[in-house]
Motif scaffolding. Structure first.
Motif, PDB file in Angstrom:
ATOM      1  N   HIS A 127    -106.811 -13.502 -46.541  1.00  0.00           N
ATOM      2  CA  HIS A 127    -105.818 -13.121 -47.555  1.00  0.00           C
ATOM      3  C   HIS A 127    -106.505 -13.108 -48.923  1.00  0.00           C
ATOM      4  O   HIS A 127    -107.398 -13.917 -49.189  1.00  0.00           O
ATOM      5  CB  HIS A 127    -104.647 -14.117 -47.544  1.00  0.00           C
ATOM      6  CG  HIS A 127    -103.485 -13.637 -48.355  1.00  0.00           C
ATOM      7  ND1 HIS A 127    -103.444 -13.764 -49.726  1.00  0.00           N
ATOM      8  CD2 HIS A 127    -102.345 -13.002 -48.001  1.00  0.00           C
ATOM      9  CE1 HIS A 127    -102.305 -13.233 -50.167  1.00  0.00           C
ATOM     10  NE2 HIS A 127    -101.626 -12.761 -49.147  1.00  0.00           N
ATOM     11  N   GLU A 141    -105.649 -14.231 -51.647  1.00  0.00           N
ATOM     12  CA  GLU A 141    -105.599 -15.527 -52.353  1.00  0.00           C
ATOM     13  C   GLU A 141    -106.690 -16.460 -51.829  1.00  0.00           C
ATOM     14  O   GLU A 141    -107.255 -17.256 -52.579  1.00  0.00           O
ATOM     15  CB  GLU A 141    -104.191 -16.135 -52.202  1.00  0.00           C
ATOM     16  CG  GLU A 141    -103.184 -15.380 -53.062  1.00  0.00           C
ATOM     17  CD  GLU A 141    -101.759 -15.349 -52.538  1.00  0.00           C
ATOM     18  OE1 GLU A 141    -101.411 -16.178 -51.676  1.00  0.00           O
ATOM     19  OE2 GLU A 141    -100.991 -14.479 -53.001  1.00  0.00           O
ATOM     20  N   LEU A 192     -96.814  -6.999 -44.162  1.00  0.00           N
ATOM     21  CA  LEU A 192     -97.102  -8.417 -44.357  1.00  0.00           C
ATOM     22  C   LEU A 192     -96.429  -8.752 -45.682  1.00  0.00           C
ATOM     23  O   LEU A 192     -96.756  -8.159 -46.714  1.00  0.00           O
ATOM     24  CB  LEU A 192     -98.610  -8.678 -44.408  1.00  0.00           C
ATOM     25  CG  LEU A 192     -99.048 -10.139 -44.647  1.00  0.00           C
ATOM     26  CD1 LEU A 192     -98.512 -11.068 -43.553  1.00  0.00           C
ATOM     27  CD2 LEU A 192    -100.575 -10.249 -44.676  1.00  0.00           C
ATOM     28  N   VAL A 193     -95.477  -9.675 -45.627  1.00  0.00           N
ATOM     29  CA  VAL A 193     -94.556  -9.831 -46.744  1.00  0.00           C
ATOM     30  C   VAL A 193     -94.550 -11.263 -47.255  1.00  0.00           C
ATOM     31  O   VAL A 193     -94.356 -12.206 -46.474  1.00  0.00           O
ATOM     32  CB  VAL A 193     -93.125  -9.459 -46.288  1.00  0.00           C
ATOM     33  CG1 VAL A 193     -92.187  -9.419 -47.491  1.00  0.00           C
ATOM     34  CG2 VAL A 193     -93.106  -8.142 -45.547  1.00  0.00           C
ATOM     35  N   GLY A 194     -94.754 -11.414 -48.554  1.00  0.00           N
ATOM     36  CA  GLY A 194     -94.696 -12.736 -49.170  1.00  0.00           C
ATOM     37  C   GLY A 194     -93.303 -13.023 -49.703  1.00  0.00           C
ATOM     38  O   GLY A 194     -92.419 -13.520 -48.993  1.00  0.00           O
ATOM     39  N   ALA A 224    -100.700  -5.319 -56.150  1.00  0.00           N
ATOM     40  CA  ALA A 224     -99.306  -5.165 -55.701  1.00  0.00           C
ATOM     41  C   ALA A 224     -98.749  -6.464 -55.117  1.00  0.00           C
ATOM     42  O   ALA A 224     -97.569  -6.531 -54.773  1.00  0.00           O
ATOM     43  CB  ALA A 224     -99.219  -4.051 -54.663  1.00  0.00           C
ATOM     44  N   LYS A 243     -96.825 -18.436 -47.536  1.00  0.00           N
ATOM     45  CA  LYS A 243     -97.786 -19.058 -48.466  1.00  0.00           C
ATOM     46  C   LYS A 243     -97.536 -20.574 -48.521  1.00  0.00           C
ATOM     47  O   LYS A 243     -97.170 -21.162 -47.521  1.00  0.00           O
ATOM     48  CB  LYS A 243     -97.695 -18.411 -49.847  1.00  0.00           C
ATOM     49  CG  LYS A 243     -97.722 -16.886 -49.779  1.00  0.00           C
ATOM     50  CD  LYS A 243     -98.023 -16.257 -51.095  1.00  0.00           C
ATOM     51  CE  LYS A 243     -97.833 -14.756 -50.977  1.00  0.00           C
ATOM     52  NZ  LYS A 243     -98.486 -14.006 -52.017  1.00  0.00           N
ATOM     53  N   GLU A 275    -103.640  -4.723 -48.316  1.00  0.00           N
ATOM     54  CA  GLU A 275    -102.856  -5.348 -49.378  1.00  0.00           C
ATOM     55  C   GLU A 275    -103.565  -5.150 -50.719  1.00  0.00           C
ATOM     56  O   GLU A 275    -104.452  -5.942 -51.079  1.00  0.00           O
ATOM     57  CB  GLU A 275    -102.725  -6.848 -49.114  1.00  0.00           C
ATOM     58  CG  GLU A 275    -102.020  -7.196 -47.828  1.00  0.00           C
ATOM     59  CD  GLU A 275    -101.332  -8.551 -47.919  1.00  0.00           C
ATOM     60  OE1 GLU A 275    -100.139  -8.601 -47.640  1.00  0.00           O
ATOM     61  OE2 GLU A 275    -101.985  -9.544 -48.295  1.00  0.00           O
ATOM     62  N   GLY A 297     -97.154  -9.877 -55.041  1.00  0.00           N
ATOM     63  CA  GLY A 297     -96.359 -10.799 -55.845  1.00  0.00           C
ATOM     64  C   GLY A 297     -96.059 -10.276 -57.243  1.00  0.00           C
ATOM     65  O   GLY A 297     -95.619 -11.023 -58.109  1.00  0.00           O
ATOM     66  N   GLY A 330     -99.137  -4.522 -47.236  1.00  0.00           N
ATOM     67  CA  GLY A 330     -98.566  -5.688 -47.919  1.00  0.00           C
ATOM     68  C   GLY A 330     -98.691  -5.512 -49.416  1.00  0.00           C
ATOM     69  O   GLY A 330     -99.708  -5.008 -49.916  1.00  0.00           O
TER      70      GLY A 330
HETATM   71  C1  PEP Z   1     -98.651 -11.433 -49.374  1.00  0.00           C
HETATM   72  O1  PEP Z   1     -98.617 -12.598 -49.707  1.00  0.00           O
HETATM   73  O2  PEP Z   1     -99.406 -11.092 -48.467  1.00  0.00           O
HETATM   74  C2  PEP Z   1     -97.798 -10.475 -50.079  1.00  0.00           C
HETATM   75  C3  PEP Z   1     -97.892  -9.214 -49.777  1.00  0.00           C
HETATM   76  O3  PEP Z   1     -96.941 -10.986 -51.021  1.00  0.00           O
HETATM   77  P1  PEP Z   1     -95.714 -10.196 -51.729  1.00  0.00           P
HETATM   78  O4  PEP Z   1     -94.914  -9.550 -50.637  1.00  0.00           O
HETATM   79  O5  PEP Z   1     -94.957 -11.252 -52.460  1.00  0.00           O
HETATM   80  O6  PEP Z   1     -96.313  -9.173 -52.640  1.00  0.00           O
END
Ligand code: PEP
Length: 256
Positions: free
Chosen positions: A97, A99, A235-237, A174, A13, A170, A176, A214
């Protein structure tokens, strides 16, 4: 059906200055050295992209952007195009995404055009789809998600292969929040998406497309999520921001 090659993708991000990006890659690479069972992607801010490309050259890590615009050049102040991303060595890009959809007003149509342009340019798009809490609670999850997937296929060429595109389911509630979907919910949604891909483009195509999950993926829950038949990675934030925890996720994905 053969399992697809897993992918673990970090979405930084709007985080990390250049020095922090360098330090991260230097910490990550030795921790994932020799990992062969998964693809690894880092989706980084544009300011760090060429540097991350340079530092990951000759490694299996794919460096990518978090967004782009589907026109190639012109009067689009503030935007970058697919040829510009290729020019700095990017191999992939996140598209749509939540966001971007929620804060920057991206529509299904824009997301679809971006996905199509990424594929035609030779960038691997990771197309994000997912529902809000209200949509889930009112039973509207599948209407939302299936609409997002169908929109993408209105613009994608007919002859692309399933390997040319990745989806990331995603659920917005869920992301963040620390509130992960249950493994069963992740399987339910990703399985339905794969079923729809089969309807739209046939079983071979559907069987080749990777669908990531994600939403608050972290070392403590990655294994049960990855164990689901239709979940091909994450996909991980938040948990991707520290090289050590992201390396744990990569290792978990590679060991599925
Ligand atoms: C993301 O930003 O795509 C995401 C899944 O974030 P998080 O892992 O922090 O929930």
């Amino acid at each position: 059906m053969a399992r697809r090659r897993p992918m673990m993708a970090a979405n930084w991000k709007m985080n990390k200055l250049l020095g922090e990006a360098r330090e991260y890659v230097e910490q990550l690479l030795p921790r994932i050295e020799g990992v062969e069972g998964a693809d690894v992607a880092l989706f980084v801010p544009l300011t760090a992209l060429s540097e991350v490309v340079r530092l990951t050259e000759g490694t299996p890590v794919l460096a990518g952007a978090q967004n782009f615009y589907y026109k190639d050049s012109g009067a689009f102040t503030g935007e970058v195009s697919a040829p510009m991303l290729l020019d700095v060595g990017a191999g992939a890009v996140v598209v749509g995404h939540s966001e971007r959809r929620e804060i920057f007003g991206e529509t299904d149509e824009m997301v679809a055009r971006k996905a199509a342009r990424a594929v035609s340019a030779g960038l691997l798009p990771v197309v994000c789809i997912g529902e809000t809490k209200e949509e889930r609670d009112s039973g509207g999850m599948w209407e939302k998600v299936s609409g997002q997937v169908r929109a993408v296929f209105e613009h994608l060429d007919d002859d692309i292969s399933g390997e040319a595109i990745v989806f990331a389911y995603e659920p917005i509630w869920a992301i963040g929040t620390g509130d992960t979907a249950t493994p069963e919910d992740a399987q339910d949604a990703t399985g339905k998406v794969r079923g729809l891909l089969g309807e739209l483009r046939g079983e071979d195509f559907a069987g080749a497309v990777r669908i990531l999950y994600g939403g608050s993926v972290k070392p403590g829950n990655v294994e049960e999520i990855m164990a689901q038949e239709d979940v091909d990675g994450g996909l991980v934030g938040g948990a991707s921001l520290e090289a050590e925890s992201f390396a744990e996720l990569v290792n978990a994905a590679a060991n599925v």
